[in-house]
Design a protein around this motif. Structure first.
Motif, PDB file in Angstrom:
ATOM      1  N   ASP A 201       0.817  -1.212   0.000  1.00 37.99           N
ATOM      2  CA  ASP A 201       0.000   0.000   0.000  1.00 37.99           C
ATOM      3  C   ASP A 201       0.849   1.259   0.000  1.00 37.99           C
ATOM      4  OD1 ASP A 201       1.021  -0.149   2.518  1.00 37.99           O
ATOM      5  OD2 ASP A 201      -0.887   0.013   3.566  1.00 37.99           O
ATOM      6  N   ALA A 202       2.155   1.115  -0.176  1.00 35.70           N
ATOM      7  CA  ALA A 202       3.072   2.248  -0.323  1.00 35.70           C
ATOM      8  C   ALA A 202       4.380   1.709  -0.876  1.00 35.70           C
ATOM      9  CB  ALA A 202       3.301   2.953   1.007  1.00 35.70           C
TER      10      ALA A 202
ATOM     11  N   ASP B 213       7.717   6.468  -1.666  1.00 35.85           N
ATOM     12  CA  ASP B 213       6.771   7.077  -0.733  1.00 35.85           C
ATOM     13  C   ASP B 213       7.390   7.340   0.636  1.00 35.85           C
ATOM     14  OD1 ASP B 213       4.732   7.019  -2.643  1.00 35.85           O
ATOM     15  OD2 ASP B 213       4.111   4.997  -2.081  1.00 35.85           O
TER      16      ASP B 213
ATOM     17  N   PRO C 184       1.337   6.630   1.357  1.00 30.61           N
ATOM     18  CA  PRO C 184       0.760   6.261   0.060  1.00 30.61           C
ATOM     19  C   PRO C 184       0.623   7.439  -0.896  1.00 30.61           C
ATOM     20  CG  PRO C 184      -0.427   5.173   1.831  1.00 30.61           C
ATOM     21  CD  PRO C 184       0.524   6.129   2.486  1.00 30.61           C
TER      22      PRO C 184
ATOM     23  N   SER D 161      -1.162  11.396   3.796  1.00 30.75           N
ATOM     24  CA  SER D 161      -1.403  11.063   2.395  1.00 30.75           C
ATOM     25  C   SER D 161      -2.473  11.970   1.797  1.00 30.75           C
ATOM     26  CB  SER D 161      -1.823   9.596   2.272  1.00 30.75           C
ATOM     27  OG  SER D 161      -2.057   9.257   0.921  1.00 30.75           O
TER      28      SER D 161
ATOM     29  N   TYR E  11      -1.134   0.187  -6.503  1.00 31.16           N
ATOM     30  CA  TYR E  11       0.126  -0.460  -6.132  1.00 31.16           C
ATOM     31  C   TYR E  11       0.273  -1.883  -6.647  1.00 31.16           C
ATOM     32  CZ  TYR E  11       1.271   3.564  -3.315  1.00 31.16           C
ATOM     33  OH  TYR E  11       1.592   4.833  -2.930  1.00 31.16           O
TER      34      TYR E  11
END
Length: 311
Positions: free
Chosen positions: A2-3, A38, A52, A275, A295
């Protein structure tokens, strides 16, 4: 995933690799590919959790402004083949960051608050409040540290120490003022005040190039123009778009990157808040809708984009 916290590619023809605070840099002789991850840093410390879409935001804002200022000074970018990737010339960087300030905010205000009336050899007038406009924009350079904190330095020290030859430093100053003027005009069209920012320059084939990112939340501070005067008159904090809100959160939790201090816990809520602020900044600065690329398969997409565009 997720990042995008880091990349670890090995390319055919790769001549080097450097991991910065927030970027992974792949060298290919006279060219390089920069991956905007990120990761997030504050007070020259990389924080434990990635944010993110932060990398995509920075990369796309930088590309937007580099394109819009290419008539002022040539820049290093040749292509942006992926939302997190920029490919361009490998320039030999000058060992200074050209910081320019139009308002008394952030680091400059913290110094002023401590009673200092000279910043990087530039005198500051008495009687200013936090976030007041300066009589005119001032250049307050810093040395570019490979590790630890960048240090304030004066124009005179830069020239005397031979960090940048005087004629070239004058050229960097002129570019800095012209870029800040353009950035100020672009921000004003979006209802924003460009408060302060930094530029980095390098040389390629004997010519000065603008390198790195420009006018992003990591390198710049913006205020919302709407309500600025009223907030200033009432002594209220300015509504701003920058990474300063991250710094303030850290300061409130007793962290300024000093020895013995511990980074406060970054909860999911805090990460999502940061984010969201980055996405807000992208849309406010560019006037464009942010499109999340997602992602799934991001590492494969990044690797493929570099292979297809570096040579």
């Amino acid at each position: 995933m997720d990042a995008l916290k880091e990349t670890n590619f090995q390319f055919l023809g790769q001549t080097g690799f450097y991991r910065g605070k927030v970027r992974d840099v792949y060298y290919f002789g006279t060219k390089l590919a920069i991956v905007a991850t990120d990761r997030i840093s504050a007070f020259d410390v990389v924080l434990p959790r990635a944010i993110p879409y932060k990398g995509q935001v920075l990369n796309q804002i930088a590309a937007h402004h580099l394109k819009a200022t290419s008539d002022i000074v040539p820049n290093w970018i040749l292509s942006q083949p992926n939302p997190n990737v920029a490919v361009g010339y490998f320039c030999e960087p000058y060992r200074v960051e050209m910081v320019i300030r139009g308002y008394l905010a952030g680091h400059a205000w913290r110094e002023y608050q401590q009673g200092k009336r000279m910043l990087c050899g530039v005198p500051l007038p008495e009687g200013l409040k936090e976030n007041d406009p300066l009589p005119e924009p001032i250049i307050t350079p810093s040395t570019k540290a490979t590790e630890g904190h960048d240090e304030d330095i004066s124009r005179e020290e830069i020239i005397a120490q031979g960090i940048v030859p005087e004629a070239e430093y004058v050229q960097l100053e002129n570019y800095t003022r012209a870029l800040f003027k353009r950035g100020t005009e672009m921000g004003a069209k979006q209802g924003l005040i460009l408060v302060d920012t930094k530029y980095e320059f390098g040389k390629y084939d004997g010519q000065v190039y603008l390198i790195d990112e420009i006018h992003t939340p990591d390198s710049s501070r913006y205020f919302y123009a709407n309500g600025y005067e009223e907030r200033q008159k009432n002594g209220e904090p300015q509504k701003q778009l920058s990474k300063e809100f991250v710094r303030q959160w850290l300061i409130e939790n007793n962290f300024q990157g000093k020895a013995g201090q511990t980074v406060p816990e970054m909860t999911d809520e805090q990460v999502n808040l940061i984010s969201e602020r980055y996405l807000e900044l992208y849309e406010s600065v560019t006037g464009q809708k942010f499109v999340k690329t997602g992602y799934d398969g991001i590492l494969e997409r990044i690797e493929k984009s570099i292979k297809e565009n570096i040579f």
